[in-house]
Design a protein around this motif. Structure first.
Motif, PDB file in Angstrom:
ATOM      1  N   MET A  72      -3.569   4.163  43.480  1.00  0.00           N
ATOM      2  CA  MET A  72      -5.009   4.204  43.701  1.00  0.00           C
ATOM      3  C   MET A  72      -5.308   4.197  45.190  1.00  0.00           C
ATOM      4  O   MET A  72      -4.715   3.446  45.960  1.00  0.00           O
ATOM      5  N   THR A  73      -6.180   5.033  45.640  1.00  0.00           N
ATOM      6  CA  THR A  73      -6.588   5.033  47.027  1.00  0.00           C
ATOM      7  C   THR A  73      -8.055   4.647  47.109  1.00  0.00           C
ATOM      8  O   THR A  73      -8.812   4.813  46.152  1.00  0.00           O
ATOM      9  N   LYS A  74      -8.437   4.151  48.273  1.00  0.00           N
ATOM     10  CA  LYS A  74      -9.822   3.755  48.458  1.00  0.00           C
ATOM     11  C   LYS A  74     -10.757   4.939  48.230  1.00  0.00           C
ATOM     12  O   LYS A  74     -11.821   4.813  47.642  1.00  0.00           O
ATOM     13  N   LEU A  75     -10.316   6.127  48.699  1.00  0.00           N
ATOM     14  CA  LEU A  75     -11.132   7.315  48.543  1.00  0.00           C
ATOM     15  C   LEU A  75     -11.373   7.629  47.068  1.00  0.00           C
ATOM     16  O   LEU A  75     -12.470   7.991  46.671  1.00  0.00           O
TER      17      LEU A  75
ATOM     18  N   ALA B 236      -5.391  -8.855  41.359  1.00  0.00           N
ATOM     19  CA  ALA B 236      -6.564  -8.554  40.543  1.00  0.00           C
ATOM     20  C   ALA B 236      -6.342  -7.390  39.589  1.00  0.00           C
ATOM     21  O   ALA B 236      -6.936  -7.338  38.510  1.00  0.00           O
ATOM     22  N   LYS B 237      -5.462  -6.477  39.962  1.00  0.00           N
ATOM     23  CA  LYS B 237      -5.219  -5.307  39.124  1.00  0.00           C
ATOM     24  C   LYS B 237      -4.713  -5.697  37.738  1.00  0.00           C
ATOM     25  O   LYS B 237      -4.922  -4.994  36.756  1.00  0.00           O
ATOM     26  N   ARG B 238      -4.061  -6.879  37.659  1.00  0.00           N
ATOM     27  CA  ARG B 238      -3.489  -7.342  36.386  1.00  0.00           C
ATOM     28  C   ARG B 238      -4.263  -8.530  35.799  1.00  0.00           C
ATOM     29  O   ARG B 238      -3.801  -9.179  34.870  1.00  0.00           O
ATOM     30  N   PHE B 239      -5.419  -8.826  36.363  1.00  0.00           N
ATOM     31  CA  PHE B 239      -6.198  -9.967  35.884  1.00  0.00           C
ATOM     32  C   PHE B 239      -6.549  -9.827  34.405  1.00  0.00           C
ATOM     33  O   PHE B 239      -6.791  -8.737  33.904  1.00  0.00           O
ATOM     34  N   LYS B 240      -6.589 -11.000  33.745  1.00  0.00           N
ATOM     35  CA  LYS B 240      -7.065 -11.077  32.371  1.00  0.00           C
ATOM     36  C   LYS B 240      -8.449 -11.724  32.359  1.00  0.00           C
ATOM     37  O   LYS B 240      -8.957 -12.151  33.400  1.00  0.00           O
TER      38      LYS B 240
ATOM     39  N   VAL C 274      -9.364   1.778  34.099  1.00  0.00           N
ATOM     40  CA  VAL C 274      -9.192   2.332  32.757  1.00  0.00           C
ATOM     41  C   VAL C 274      -9.308   3.851  32.800  1.00  0.00           C
ATOM     42  O   VAL C 274      -8.506   4.575  32.201  1.00  0.00           O
ATOM     43  N   MET C 275     -10.310   4.344  33.512  1.00  0.00           N
ATOM     44  CA  MET C 275     -10.513   5.783  33.629  1.00  0.00           C
ATOM     45  C   MET C 275      -9.304   6.473  34.264  1.00  0.00           C
ATOM     46  O   MET C 275      -8.890   7.557  33.842  1.00  0.00           O
ATOM     47  N   ALA C 276      -8.710   5.824  35.274  1.00  0.00           N
ATOM     48  CA  ALA C 276      -7.580   6.409  36.002  1.00  0.00           C
ATOM     49  C   ALA C 276      -6.248   6.229  35.277  1.00  0.00           C
ATOM     50  O   ALA C 276      -5.213   6.699  35.750  1.00  0.00           O
ATOM     51  N   GLY C 277      -6.269   5.536  34.139  1.00  0.00           N
ATOM     52  CA  GLY C 277      -5.045   5.326  33.378  1.00  0.00           C
ATOM     53  C   GLY C 277      -4.159   4.234  33.942  1.00  0.00           C
ATOM     54  O   GLY C 277      -2.984   4.133  33.589  1.00  0.00           O
ATOM     55  N   LEU C 278      -4.723   3.396  34.806  1.00  0.00           N
ATOM     56  CA  LEU C 278      -3.950   2.320  35.423  1.00  0.00           C
ATOM     57  C   LEU C 278      -4.003   1.038  34.594  1.00  0.00           C
ATOM     58  O   LEU C 278      -3.250   0.112  34.856  1.00  0.00           O
ATOM     59  N   ARG C 279      -4.913   1.010  33.614  1.00  0.00           N
ATOM     60  CA  ARG C 279      -4.982  -0.081  32.647  1.00  0.00           C
ATOM     61  C   ARG C 279      -5.405   0.501  31.308  1.00  0.00           C
ATOM     62  O   ARG C 279      -6.151   1.489  31.254  1.00  0.00           O
ATOM     63  N   ASN C 280      -4.949  -0.150  30.242  1.00  0.00           N
ATOM     64  CA  ASN C 280      -5.341   0.274  28.904  1.00  0.00           C
ATOM     65  C   ASN C 280      -6.504  -0.545  28.360  1.00  0.00           C
ATOM     66  O   ASN C 280      -7.098  -0.196  27.343  1.00  0.00           O
TER      67      ASN C 280
END
Length: 288
Positions: A1-4, A36-40, A76-82
């Motif tokens: 993921m990039t900031k852009l 945070a990317k893996r936060f529940k 979710v949109m980017a497929g980085l989380r389900n």
């Protein structure tokens, strides 16, 4: 993921001002929470508890949570989380209580308002325009009275709503089914109704700009359709906003823009609460 990539996603789905605010909030959230990317769910509840302990302003806290929700929307949109860990987490404000959604009207019920016929053909056309703006765009009575002909762009299929003391300005899309109705009213019916020099869109049966009382009078004959509920322009608008969130599942930030709300907390009142456990968590971690 990039900031852009995140910025592009936010700018595609939000106004420029809101996107900038959310980017700042998300960057701070990520800087202070490297994992945070893996936060529940409970991780976000704990984080918001920290925010609550430092900041009592309810609107500030709602904005923080709204930005965080949008961050996980992006993942979710980017497929980085389900999964979305906080999609149904809301902040309860005892001073700004939830709307009694059980007293409002579904989209199907609101459609019934368009079936009522008027004995005057010109008023039928005028009423179709007015009622469609109530049940599809959720305008207030005051916004309806302030509309001008120039605010309607049939080529673009949009309507412009100017800002007021309580509402933000916005440009809304017209539905395909509204286009023919608006075209007939503007080109054939309104010129026949007109009895004064005005550029206001909606006219009364006397050919003058319609008033708020006049709009209420148009709704009055439909009240017998719902004898056990309060039908008026305000409850119609409230129903539309509620249906955007709960029936159509439109994201909170988008509904805020569609409704013209200045604060996300105003929009959040329209969420239907699905679980007692969720209410207990909110009351526990976000007391006022």
């Amino acid at each position: 993921m990039t900031k852009l990539s995140l910025e592009m996603y936010l700018n595609q789905n939000l106004s420029t001002k809101t996107a900038e605010s959310y980017i700042y909030t998300i960057n701070h959230f990520l800087k202070t929470n490297p994992k945070a990317k893996r936060f529940k769910f409970q991780d976000i509840v704990s984080y918001m508890e920290q925010v609550s302990s430092k900041q009592s302003n309810i609107q500030y806290r709602v904005r923080i949570l709204s930005a965080i929700k949008r961050y996980y929307d992006y993942l979710v949109m980017a497929g980085l989380r389900n999964d979305h860990p906080c999609k149904k987490l809301n902040i309860k404000n005892k001073q700004n209580p939830s709307i009694q959604v059980q007293d409002l009207f579904s989209s199907e019920e609101l459609q019934l308002l368009l079936t009522r016929e008027n004995r005057y053909q010109y008023l039928d056309s005028r009423n179709s325009v007015l009622l469609s703006l109530l049940i599809y765009q959720g305008l207030t009575s005051e916004e309806l009275t302030e509309l001008k002909i120039k605010d309607i762009d049939l080529d673009a299929g949009t309507i412009y709503i100017k800002a007021s003391t309580n509402q933000n300005r916005r440009t809304l899309e017209l539905l395909n089914r509204q286009m023919i109705v608006f075209s007939k009213y503007l080109n054939e019916v309104r010129p026949e109704l007109l009895r004064c020099n005005t550029d206001k869109l909606l006219l009364s049966k006397l050919g003058k700009p319609i008033s708020v009382d006049g709009i209420h009078a148009i709704i009055e004959p439909s009240k017998p359709l719902f004898p056990d509920r309060n039908l008026n322009p305000r409850t119609i608008r409230m129903s539309v906003i509620c249906n955007w969130l709960n029936e159509k599942k439109i994201p909170l930030e988008k509904v805020q823009e569609l409704a013209g709300h200045k604060w996300p907390g105003t929009t959040e009142k329209y969420f239907k609460v699905d679980s007692l456990q969720q209410r207990e968590l909110i009351n526990r971690f976000f007391p006022l």
